[in-house]
Design a protein around this motif. Structure first.
Motif, short mmCIF file in Angstrom:
data_model
loop_
_atom_site.label_atom_id
_atom_site.label_comp_id
_atom_site.label_asym_id
_atom_site.label_seq_id
_atom_site.Cartn_x
_atom_site.Cartn_y
_atom_site.Cartn_z
N GLY A 26 -5.81 -5.30 13.24
CA GLY A 26 -6.99 -5.36 14.09
C GLY A 26 -8.23 -4.93 13.34
N PRO A 27 -9.38 -5.51 13.69
CA PRO A 27 -10.62 -5.24 12.95
C PRO A 27 -11.18 -3.83 13.15
CG PRO A 27 -11.07 -6.64 14.83
CD PRO A 27 -9.58 -6.49 14.74
N ASP A 28 -10.73 -3.14 14.19
CA ASP A 28 -11.25 -1.80 14.46
C ASP A 28 -10.49 -0.70 13.74
OD1 ASP A 28 -13.14 -2.94 16.12
OD2 ASP A 28 -11.90 -2.71 17.92
N THR A 29 -9.50 -1.07 12.94
CA THR A 29 -8.73 -0.08 12.19
C THR A 29 -9.62 0.57 11.14
OG1 THR A 29 -6.81 -1.49 12.51
CG2 THR A 29 -6.60 0.28 10.91
N ASN A 30 -9.52 1.88 11.03
CA ASN A 30 -10.36 2.66 10.12
C ASN A 30 -10.08 2.30 8.66
OD1 ASN A 30 -11.68 4.60 8.61
ND2 ASN A 30 -11.13 6.27 9.97
N THR A 31 -11.11 1.84 7.96
CA THR A 31 -10.97 1.42 6.56
C THR A 31 -10.60 2.59 5.66
OG1 THR A 31 -12.58 -0.32 6.94
CG2 THR A 31 -12.15 0.25 4.67
N GLU A 32 -11.20 3.73 5.89
CA GLU A 32 -10.91 4.90 5.05
C GLU A 32 -9.45 5.33 5.23
OE1 GLU A 32 -13.78 7.88 6.01
OE2 GLU A 32 -15.44 6.72 5.19
N ASP A 33 -8.94 5.26 6.46
CA ASP A 33 -7.55 5.59 6.72
C ASP A 33 -6.62 4.63 6.00
OD1 ASP A 33 -5.33 6.92 8.00
OD2 ASP A 33 -5.24 5.22 9.38
N LEU A 34 -6.94 3.33 6.06
CA LEU A 34 -6.12 2.33 5.36
C LEU A 34 -6.13 2.56 3.85
CD1 LEU A 34 -7.05 -0.93 7.29
CD2 LEU A 34 -4.99 0.46 7.54
N THR A 35 -7.31 2.89 3.32
CA THR A 35 -7.43 3.15 1.88
C THR A 35 -6.59 4.36 1.48
OG1 THR A 35 -9.65 2.22 1.90
CG2 THR A 35 -9.07 3.59 0.01
N ALA A 36 -6.66 5.43 2.25
CA ALA A 36 -5.88 6.64 1.94
C ALA A 36 -4.38 6.35 2.01
CB ALA A 36 -6.26 7.76 2.89
N ARG A 37 -3.98 5.61 3.01
CA ARG A 37 -2.55 5.28 3.14
C ARG A 37 -2.09 4.40 1.97
NH1 ARG A 37 -0.47 5.63 8.81
NH2 ARG A 37 -2.21 6.35 10.09
N TYR A 38 -2.94 3.43 1.57
CA TYR A 38 -2.57 2.54 0.47
C TYR A 38 -2.44 3.32 -0.84
CZ TYR A 38 -2.31 -1.60 -2.44
OH TYR A 38 -1.89 -2.54 -3.33
N GLU A 39 -3.32 4.28 -1.06
CA GLU A 39 -3.23 5.10 -2.28
C GLU A 39 -1.94 5.92 -2.28
OE1 GLU A 39 -6.80 7.42 -2.46
OE2 GLU A 39 -8.03 5.69 -2.96
N ARG A 40 -1.48 6.33 -1.10
CA ARG A 40 -0.26 7.14 -1.01
C ARG A 40 0.99 6.26 -1.09
NH1 ARG A 40 2.45 8.40 3.59
NH2 ARG A 40 0.70 7.78 4.89
N LEU A 41 0.98 5.10 -0.43
CA LEU A 41 2.19 4.27 -0.33
C LEU A 41 2.27 3.15 -1.36
CD1 LEU A 41 2.23 3.98 3.56
CD2 LEU A 41 3.69 5.43 2.15
N HIS A 42 1.12 2.73 -1.92
CA HIS A 42 1.06 1.68 -2.94
C HIS A 42 1.61 0.33 -2.49
CE1 HIS A 42 -0.16 4.78 -5.70
NE2 HIS A 42 0.93 5.47 -5.40
N SER A 43 1.56 0.05 -1.17
CA SER A 43 2.05 -1.22 -0.67
C SER A 43 1.35 -1.54 0.64
CB SER A 43 3.56 -1.14 -0.43
OG SER A 43 3.99 -2.23 0.34
N ALA A 44 0.78 -2.74 0.74
CA ALA A 44 0.10 -3.16 1.97
C ALA A 44 1.09 -3.26 3.12
CB ALA A 44 -0.61 -4.48 1.74
N ARG A 45 2.28 -3.78 2.85
CA ARG A 45 3.29 -3.90 3.89
C ARG A 45 3.68 -2.52 4.42
NH1 ARG A 45 6.45 -8.04 4.19
NH2 ARG A 45 6.45 -8.42 1.98
N ALA A 46 3.87 -1.56 3.53
CA ALA A 46 4.22 -0.20 3.96
C ALA A 46 3.12 0.42 4.82
CB ALA A 46 4.52 0.68 2.75
N VAL A 47 1.87 0.17 4.46
CA VAL A 47 0.74 0.69 5.24
C VAL A 47 0.76 0.08 6.64
CG1 VAL A 47 -1.77 0.72 5.45
CG2 VAL A 47 -0.71 1.19 3.25
N ALA A 48 0.90 -1.23 6.73
CA ALA A 48 0.91 -1.91 8.03
C ALA A 48 2.07 -1.42 8.89
CB ALA A 48 0.98 -3.42 7.83
N LEU A 49 3.24 -1.29 8.30
CA LEU A 49 4.40 -0.84 9.07
C LEU A 49 4.23 0.60 9.53
CD1 LEU A 49 7.31 -2.47 7.04
CD2 LEU A 49 6.41 -3.16 9.27
N GLU A 50 3.66 1.45 8.69
CA GLU A 50 3.44 2.85 9.07
C GLU A 50 2.48 2.94 10.26
OE1 GLU A 50 3.10 6.69 6.47
OE2 GLU A 50 1.10 5.78 6.61
N VAL A 51 1.39 2.19 10.22
CA VAL A 51 0.41 2.20 11.31
C VAL A 51 1.06 1.70 12.60
CG1 VAL A 51 -1.73 1.19 12.16
CG2 VAL A 51 -1.60 2.04 9.82
N LEU A 52 1.82 0.61 12.51
CA LEU A 52 2.47 0.08 13.70
C LEU A 52 3.51 1.04 14.27
CD1 LEU A 52 2.86 -3.68 12.77
CD2 LEU A 52 1.32 -2.68 14.46
#
Length: 118
Positions: A26-52
């Motif tokens: 969704g477009p309202d998802t916090n960009t900074e939160d996504l960036t922090a999660r991506y730096e920690r998980l190193h995978s877009a799929r892992a970030v999306a699954l974690e948020v869901l």
């Protein structure tokens, strides 16, 4: 407020990855939160699954159905089912940062040499 591209590339998030994440979550998802999660998980799929999974947990933590007789009924069970379907879809999709799958039917070239004549 969207972050500039220079900030995102300095922080290991490709613009295509961020667009994919926003399209999935969704477009309202916090960009900074996504960036922090991506730096920690190193995978877009892992970030999306974690948020869901967090969204599902938040819905399940509260009563799924509340009824006030004669006034209103709130039922979140359809929302949980939709998020679970989305989770399985993302698990099956190709994320923009996925490595190409190795193909066991790999083609290769070899140099052919004529054999000596008798």
């Amino acid at each position: 407020m969207p972050l500039p591209a220079a900030y995102l590339t300095r922080n290991c998030v490709n613009i295509d990855v961020l667009r994919w994440l926003k399209a999935q979550l969704g477009p309202d998802t916090n960009t900074e939160d996504l960036t922090a999660r991506y730096e920690r998980l190193h995978s877009a799929r892992a970030v999306a699954l974690e948020v869901l999974h967090e969204r599902i947990a938040a819905l399940v933590a509260e009563p799924l159905k509340v009824t006030v007789n004669g006034v209103a009924t709130i039922d979140n069970s359809a929302n949980v089912a939709a998020l679970e379907r989305r989770t399985s879809q993302i698990a099956d999709e190709t994320a923009p940062d996925d490595l190409p799958a190795t193909d066991h039917g790999l083609l290769t070239t070899v140099q052919l040499c004529s054999r000596r004549r008798r």
